[in-house]
Design an enzyme around this catalytic site. Structure first.
Site, PDB file in Angstrom:
ATOM      1  N   GLY A 114       0.844  -1.195   0.000  1.00  0.00           N
ATOM      2  CA  GLY A 114       0.000   0.000   0.000  1.00  0.00           C
ATOM      3  C   GLY A 114       0.876   1.239   0.000  1.00  0.00           C
ATOM      4  O   GLY A 114       2.093   1.165  -0.148  1.00  0.00           O
ATOM      5  N   GLY A 116       1.030   5.751   1.316  1.00  0.00           N
ATOM      6  CA  GLY A 116       0.469   6.943   1.937  1.00  0.00           C
ATOM      7  C   GLY A 116       0.966   8.161   1.197  1.00  0.00           C
ATOM      8  O   GLY A 116       1.467   8.063   0.068  1.00  0.00           O
ATOM      9  N   ALA A 119       5.197   7.658   1.260  1.00  0.00           N
ATOM     10  CA  ALA A 119       5.946   6.500   0.767  1.00  0.00           C
ATOM     11  C   ALA A 119       5.033   5.355   0.353  1.00  0.00           C
ATOM     12  O   ALA A 119       3.855   5.321   0.693  1.00  0.00           O
ATOM     13  CB  ALA A 119       6.918   6.019   1.840  1.00  0.00           C
ATOM     14  N   VAL A 121       4.727   1.069   0.467  1.00  0.00           N
ATOM     15  CA  VAL A 121       5.170  -0.012   1.348  1.00  0.00           C
ATOM     16  C   VAL A 121       5.150  -1.325   0.579  1.00  0.00           C
ATOM     17  O   VAL A 121       4.186  -1.639  -0.125  1.00  0.00           O
ATOM     18  CB  VAL A 121       4.274  -0.124   2.593  1.00  0.00           C
ATOM     19  N   LYS A 137       9.726   0.491   3.250  1.00  0.00           N
ATOM     20  CA  LYS A 137       9.029   1.748   2.985  1.00  0.00           C
ATOM     21  C   LYS A 137       9.924   2.567   2.068  1.00  0.00           C
ATOM     22  O   LYS A 137      11.045   2.941   2.438  1.00  0.00           O
ATOM     23  CB  LYS A 137       8.728   2.473   4.288  1.00  0.00           C
ATOM     24  N   ASP A 223       3.010  12.153  15.468  1.00  0.00           N
ATOM     25  CA  ASP A 223       1.960  11.883  14.473  1.00  0.00           C
ATOM     26  C   ASP A 223       1.275  10.552  14.777  1.00  0.00           C
ATOM     27  O   ASP A 223       1.116   9.713  13.908  1.00  0.00           O
ATOM     28  CB  ASP A 223       2.543  11.867  13.059  1.00  0.00           C
TER      29      ASP A 223
END
Length: 308
Positions: A114, A116, A119, A121, A137, A223
């Site tokens: 997947g 974000g 980056a 993965v 990543k 975060d």
């Protein structure tokens, strides 16, 4: 769902047999003569003639519980499931082309997982670790400024060794920027919620233990969010330490170095509330506990009212 009687139906619950994955189920209260519609999504985990058992329970005003059960046979075609698997293979194959060729001599059997804002993965076998499964990543891009932040921030993560923190095995910007870490295939963001107050309390205590370990070493996350909490056999692990600053440095990828929905006040208004520190993580941990067990701000958490 219709209440055909003349009594109040409280805490109406519907549960389904294990042959189906179900989302959207929630508890209802139905007044006499009232009709409510409940939409759920269901996915069979088997093919062929699959039994679907539906169990309904409710309580009356006096607290007495009533239950009913019904069973249906649902035919699940193999062709439909095969088509879905083929489409998933095509999607994974298409995204796998993003894996850097510079890393192919170090990793094998690479699978896209997947991505974000910062980056992508990948799951892979590390050749220098005897074929151990790891997560990679790969940043989508790094400019000179964020490349320096990448090294400075990630260096602290590599020294964190705690059961509730994802292990970072290796990192570098050569031959291409990458992070090699412990592979965990589930996250708090993906599980069905709300979970029970007891489960939420256990989750919270373990995450707090991991945070305390990092804070004692002067390392803050900044975060914390459900997507950064991975679950390995129900054991929570915090990931992406320091990446909030990397994302913030790479201004082309996002406007923020944090996730606004889970941001502490000092992240949004640093000039008013000051610099981030361990209190930033504590604030975000509380927000996530609220989301996990389903309680809103201002409503006491049941888990806090009993010893654990």
């Amino acid at each position: 769902m219709k209440n055909k009687g003349n009594a109040y139906a409280k805490a109406v619950k519907i549960s389904f047999s294990k042959e189906f994955e179900v989302r959207g189920v929630r508890e209802l209260n139905v007044n006499p003569g009232e009709e409510k519609e409940l939409g759920v999504s269901m996915k069979p985990v088997e093919i062929g003639d699959v039994p679907l058992e539906i169990r309904t329970s409710c309580k009356d005003a006096a607290g007495k519980e009533y239950t009913t059960e019904e069973t249906f046979i649902i035919f699940v075609g193999e062709v439909a499931m095969t088509d879905k698997k083929e489409k998933e293979k095509e999607r994974i194959k298409a995204h796998a082309s993003f894996f850097p060729v510079e890393l192919e001599e170090y990793y094998s059997e690479v699978q896209y997982v997947g991505e974000g804002g910062f980056a992508r993965v990948f799951k892979a076998k590390a050749k220098n670790k005897g074929g151990e499964i790891v997560a990679l990543k790969i940043p989508k891009a790094l400019d000179p400024r964020s490349g320096k932040v990448f090294i400075d921030e990630i260096r602290s993560w590599k020294g964190l060794k705690h059961e509730n923190i994802v292990r970072l095995f290796d990192y570098n910007i050569s031959p291409t920027p990458y992070l090699e870490m412990e592979f965990v295939d589930n996250s708090l963001d993906e599980i069905e919620k709300p979970i029970s107050p007891e489960e939420a309390a256990e989750l919270l205590f373990k995450l707090a233990d991991g945070l305390q370990y990092a804070h004692r070493r002067g390392i803050f996350h900044r975060d914390l969010k459900p997507g950064n909490i991975l679950l390995k056999e129900s054991l929570p692990k915090i990931t992406d330490w320091g990446l909030s600053k990397v994302v913030g440095a790479y201004v082309s990828s996002t406007r923020y170095g944090y996730t606004p929905l889970y941001a502490a006040p000092e992240l949004i208004y640093p000039e008013e509330f000051g610099r981030t520190d361990e209190r930033t993580d504590i604030f975000q941990l509380g927000i996530r506990c609220r989301d996990a067990c389903g309680y809103r701000i201002g409503i006491p958490c049941k888990a806090a009212q009993k010893p654990f």
